[in-house]
Design an enzyme around this catalytic site. Structure first.
Site, mmCIF file in Angstrom:
data_model
loop_
_atom_site.group_PDB
_atom_site.id
_atom_site.type_symbol
_atom_site.label_atom_id
_atom_site.label_comp_id
_atom_site.label_asym_id
_atom_site.label_seq_id
_atom_site.Cartn_x
_atom_site.Cartn_y
_atom_site.Cartn_z
ATOM 1 N N ASP A 1 38.683 40.280 34.553
ATOM 2 C CA ASP A 1 37.544 40.834 35.287
ATOM 3 C C ASP A 1 37.132 42.209 34.796
ATOM 4 O O ASP A 1 35.936 42.509 34.686
ATOM 5 C CB ASP A 1 37.873 40.914 36.783
ATOM 6 N N GLU B 1 42.404 42.647 37.716
ATOM 7 C CA GLU B 1 41.865 41.493 38.417
ATOM 8 C C GLU B 1 41.163 41.984 39.678
ATOM 9 O O GLU B 1 41.660 42.878 40.365
ATOM 10 C CB GLU B 1 42.988 40.520 38.772
ATOM 11 N N LYS C 1 39.651 40.974 43.385
ATOM 12 C CA LYS C 1 39.665 40.005 44.474
ATOM 13 C C LYS C 1 39.126 40.671 45.745
ATOM 14 O O LYS C 1 39.064 41.891 45.834
ATOM 15 C CB LYS C 1 41.085 39.473 44.731
#
Length: 240
Positions: A68, A100, A102
């Site tokens: 990401d 990452e 989220k």
């Protein structure tokens, strides 16, 4: 007279508002979250660093999972390919940090982030002597690739602490509405402590954490482009 602390507090306020607005956008929430964090890093990192999403690959033909947020060297990293979606393909030697993104920090997503980070950290990396100010400099040892996770919220910090011991690739993280954290490790890479920000200093703490972690790395090793040439070319061979 305005103090530096007030200026930094104002920066945190502006960054929090921007991140929350982008992350909570109703359309393409995942893409907006990634873009918000990429813009966050670009807003303060020195120009030696580039920040993008994409894939990391090595000179043996192996490639990471989709990442990401990638912080990588902007001066010497050869840009091999870019997709129409803006994803970059970045040489493993050029990477400083990977993250990452989220919506929530949880055991499930810590494990997911750990696997993504390991797909980068396990790639082969070379190191080549450099020419600095006209003088040869020996190849430096491989540097650490920082691994992290970014979100807007989190389960309890105590739960995060207990889970992180199982995911050593994760060095730091930020849940912008609750806390930032930094793992403290011994020489063997084992977590011995986890530092947590105050609730009103989440983004500001993360700002300083990532700057300090990048400072500890210095400059990534020089890419030995001959390895990539050997893998890619059947004809010409670059001098060794």
């Amino acid at each position: 007279m305005t103090s530096i602390k007030i200026l930094l507090a104002n920066k945190q306020k502006a960054l929090r508002a921007k991140l929350e607005a982008d992350i909570n956008h109703p359309t393409s929430k995942g893409d907006n979250s990634e873009g918000a964090w990429i813009n966050f890093f670009k807003s303060f990192l020195p120009s030696k660093y580039a920040v993008d999403k994409g894939f990391v690959f090595d000179s043996t033909g192996n490639m990471s999972e989709q990442i990401d947020v990638i912080i990588y060297d902007s001066l010497y990293a050869p840009l091999i390919f870019e997709t129409e979606a803006g994803e970059k393909f970045i040489t493993a030697e050029s990477v400083y940090a990977v993250f990452e993104v989220k919506q929530e920090l949880s055991k499930k997503y810590l494990e997911y982030a750990h696997n993504k980070i390991m797909s980068v950290q396990n790639l082969y990396r070379s190191s080549r002597p450099m020419i600095v100010a006209g003088k040869p400099v020996q190849a430096r040892n491989l540097t650490k690739i920082i691994g992290g996770i970014l979100s807007s919220k989190s389960i309890s910090f105590d739960s995060i602490k207990s889970h992180l011991t199982h995911y050593p690739s994760i060095d730091l993280g930020c849940a912008i509405n609750q806390f930032s954290f930094l793992t403290i490790k011994d020489d063997c890479g084992n977590i011995v402590n986890i530092e947590k920000s105050n609730g009103d200093e989440v983004i500001l703490s993360f700002f300083f954490i990532i700057l300090d972690e990048l400072y500890k790395i210095g400059t990534v090793p020089a890419v030995d482009i001959r390895n990539y040439a050997d893998f890619s070319l059947d004809g010409i061979e670059l001098n060794r």
